[in-house]
Design a protein around this motif. Structure first.
Motif, PDB file in Angstrom:
ATOM      1  N   ARG A 211      28.741 -57.554  14.290  1.00  0.00           N
ATOM      2  CA  ARG A 211      29.977 -57.447  13.496  1.00  0.00           C
ATOM      3  C   ARG A 211      30.633 -56.098  13.778  1.00  0.00           C
ATOM      4  O   ARG A 211      29.988 -55.043  13.646  1.00  0.00           O
ATOM      5  CB  ARG A 211      29.695 -57.578  11.997  1.00  0.00           C
ATOM      6  N   LEU A 212      31.892 -56.147  14.156  1.00  0.00           N
ATOM      7  CA  LEU A 212      32.648 -54.941  14.458  1.00  0.00           C
ATOM      8  C   LEU A 212      33.804 -54.795  13.481  1.00  0.00           C
ATOM      9  O   LEU A 212      34.527 -55.760  13.223  1.00  0.00           O
ATOM     10  CB  LEU A 212      33.198 -54.997  15.893  1.00  0.00           C
ATOM     11  N   MET A 213      33.975 -53.607  12.952  1.00  0.00           N
ATOM     12  CA  MET A 213      35.086 -53.330  12.039  1.00  0.00           C
ATOM     13  C   MET A 213      36.148 -52.529  12.780  1.00  0.00           C
ATOM     14  O   MET A 213      35.856 -51.472  13.350  1.00  0.00           O
ATOM     15  CB  MET A 213      34.595 -52.558  10.807  1.00  0.00           C
ATOM     16  N   PHE A 214      37.365 -53.060  12.811  1.00  0.00           N
ATOM     17  CA  PHE A 214      38.480 -52.384  13.473  1.00  0.00           C
ATOM     18  C   PHE A 214      39.402 -51.771  12.424  1.00  0.00           C
ATOM     19  O   PHE A 214      39.641 -52.372  11.382  1.00  0.00           O
ATOM     20  CB  PHE A 214      39.296 -53.385  14.315  1.00  0.00           C
ATOM     21  N   ARG A 215      39.917 -50.601  12.728  1.00  0.00           N
ATOM     22  CA  ARG A 215      40.942 -50.005  11.852  1.00  0.00           C
ATOM     23  C   ARG A 215      41.934 -49.196  12.697  1.00  0.00           C
ATOM     24  O   ARG A 215      41.639 -48.822  13.835  1.00  0.00           O
ATOM     25  CB  ARG A 215      40.312 -49.142  10.767  1.00  0.00           C
ATOM     26  N   LYS A 216      43.090 -48.964  12.140  1.00  0.00           N
ATOM     27  CA  LYS A 216      44.140 -48.249  12.862  1.00  0.00           C
ATOM     28  C   LYS A 216      43.826 -46.758  12.935  1.00  0.00           C
ATOM     29  O   LYS A 216      43.236 -46.198  12.023  1.00  0.00           O
ATOM     30  CB  LYS A 216      45.489 -48.446  12.160  1.00  0.00           C
ATOM     31  N   GLY A 217      44.270 -46.140  14.042  1.00  0.00           N
ATOM     32  CA  GLY A 217      44.162 -44.705  14.201  1.00  0.00           C
ATOM     33  C   GLY A 217      45.538 -44.105  14.391  1.00  0.00           C
ATOM     34  O   GLY A 217      46.537 -44.652  13.912  1.00  0.00           O
ATOM     35  N   LYS A 218      45.618 -43.012  15.128  1.00  0.00           N
ATOM     36  CA  LYS A 218      46.904 -42.365  15.390  1.00  0.00           C
ATOM     37  C   LYS A 218      47.633 -43.086  16.522  1.00  0.00           C
ATOM     38  O   LYS A 218      47.054 -43.332  17.574  1.00  0.00           O
ATOM     39  CB  LYS A 218      46.690 -40.897  15.774  1.00  0.00           C
ATOM     40  N   GLY A 219      48.906 -43.408  16.284  1.00  0.00           N
ATOM     41  CA  GLY A 219      49.705 -44.054  17.320  1.00  0.00           C
ATOM     42  C   GLY A 219      49.101 -45.366  17.778  1.00  0.00           C
ATOM     43  O   GLY A 219      48.874 -46.274  16.980  1.00  0.00           O
ATOM     44  N   GLU A 220      48.827 -45.448  19.087  1.00  0.00           N
ATOM     45  CA  GLU A 220      48.245 -46.670  19.647  1.00  0.00           C
ATOM     46  C   GLU A 220      46.714 -46.630  19.656  1.00  0.00           C
ATOM     47  O   GLU A 220      46.080 -47.513  20.216  1.00  0.00           O
ATOM     48  CB  GLU A 220      48.767 -46.882  21.082  1.00  0.00           C
TER      49      GLU A 220
END
Length: 344
Positions: free
Chosen positions: A304-313
């Motif tokens: 299971r991988l959790m993705f989240r937004k960072g800076k810019g792209e």
């Protein structure tokens, strides 16, 4: 940096035939072998019509399910299972044999070296990898990159196989594949031809598409199955607490089918998942979220991988749960050529 293939070689890129893969023929036994074991050819045809194309796949079904196939009595099913057991060993093996079997597992590059390191080499076959996170967190972008990287030769950290893509949210973009293929030095037309795509509109349609995959995977070399996303149609087709138990049961059946496909054909299953608000997530988290699907989905996913937004792209991927990976996280970046290492 991945070596660029010559344009003339890329345009004629041919996937290695199934027989040419070391020990590939040992991974599954064709259902046709039952005929030489004394099973009627008509009964074998009935099994194929029900989506069962290998003896390994047959042994993954209960006798109750098999007797539900039109024309197969309990006596016939007993005889079929008895014959299959002689062809395929589904009993105990030693730990050494299990380690030997693990050598057939292929790890497919994500396009980002740091992300590959996080995953122990890449997205692995014979397993379900689940990526969950909010919209725009990079889940579908990784799916598009894997559509290309899976077709790379194994010596370039690819899977040397075709890709099946089941789209439940209408987010697959074939034009997105073109710049990713060009980045890897591959012919975009050949890459697109090696992707089989289906748009699912109901959870039943989604399940039936999985049943139909067995015929394709038994005859052609596939290395990746993408389901984007696995939960969307279940959240639409089942509403309210009154239907929750039935929803989870149907979801469990779907996930069981995915597990069987992964192990039966040595395919990597990459599925995306949505998130829901978690009121009990704690006071220290400003906007707590948890993956949809509950415990049923949590237990089915291998990694299971959790993705989240960072800076810019930039995006952040965290190993949320895995049997052989430490809990850690890495930053990657979304580029015109797909997923890549983050730039400082």
């Amino acid at each position: 940096m991945i070596t660029t293939l010559k344009a003339e070689e890329a345009s004629q890129l041919q996937l290695v035939e199934r027989e040419d893969i070391d020990d590939e023929e040992d991974l599954f036994e064709s259902i046709d072998k039952l005929i030489s074991a004394g099973i009627n050819a008509g009964d074998v045809k009935k099994l194929q019509d029900a989506g069962i194309y290998t003896c390994n796949g047959l042994m993954m079904h209960t006798k109750k399910n098999l007797t539900g196939i039109k024309g197969l009595s309990e006596a016939k099913v007993d005889k079929i299972c008895e014959a299959a057991e002689k062809i395929v060993n589904f009993g105990y093996i030693t730990g050494s044999d299990a380690l030997l079997r693990r050598k057939s597992v292929i790890r497919i590059t994500t396009g980002s070296q740091s992300l590959d390191e996080l995953l122990g080499g890449g997205i692995e076959t014979s397993a379900i990898t689940e990526a969950f996170g909010e919209f725009r967190s990079g889940k579908t972008q990784l799916a598009h990159t894997l559509c290309v990287s899976t077709q790379l030769p194994t010596n370039m950290r690819g899977g040397n196989g075709k890709v099946a893509y089941i789209d439940t949210e209408g987010t697959f973009r074939p034009d997105r594949i073109i710049p990713i293929a060009e980045r890897f030095g591959m012919d975009p037309a050949a890459v697109l031809d090696n992707i089989v795509y289906a748009r699912a509109y109901t959870y039943e349609h989604q399940y039936n598409l999985l049943l139909g995959l067995a015929a394709k995977m038994s005859g052609e070399q596939f290395r990746l199955l993408i389901v984007d996303s696995v939960i969307a149609l279940f959240r639409v087709d089942f509403t309210g607490r009154g239907e929750l138990a039935e929803r989870q049961q149907k979801l469990a059946q779907m996930l069981s089918r995915l597990t069987k496909i992964a192990e039966e054909f040595n395919v990597a299953v990459y599925m995306t998942n949505q998130v829901i608000a978690d009121p009990g997530g704690g006071v220290f988290i400003s906007d707590p979220k948890k993956p949809a699907g509950g415990h049923v989905l949590a237990h089915a996913a291998t990694i299971r991988l959790m993705f989240r937004k960072g800076k810019g792209e930039q995006r952040v991927c965290k190993v949320f749960d895995a049997p052989n990976l430490p809990e850690a996280e890495h930053v990657f970046q979304i580029t015109p050529g797909g997923i890549a290492d983050a730039k400082d």
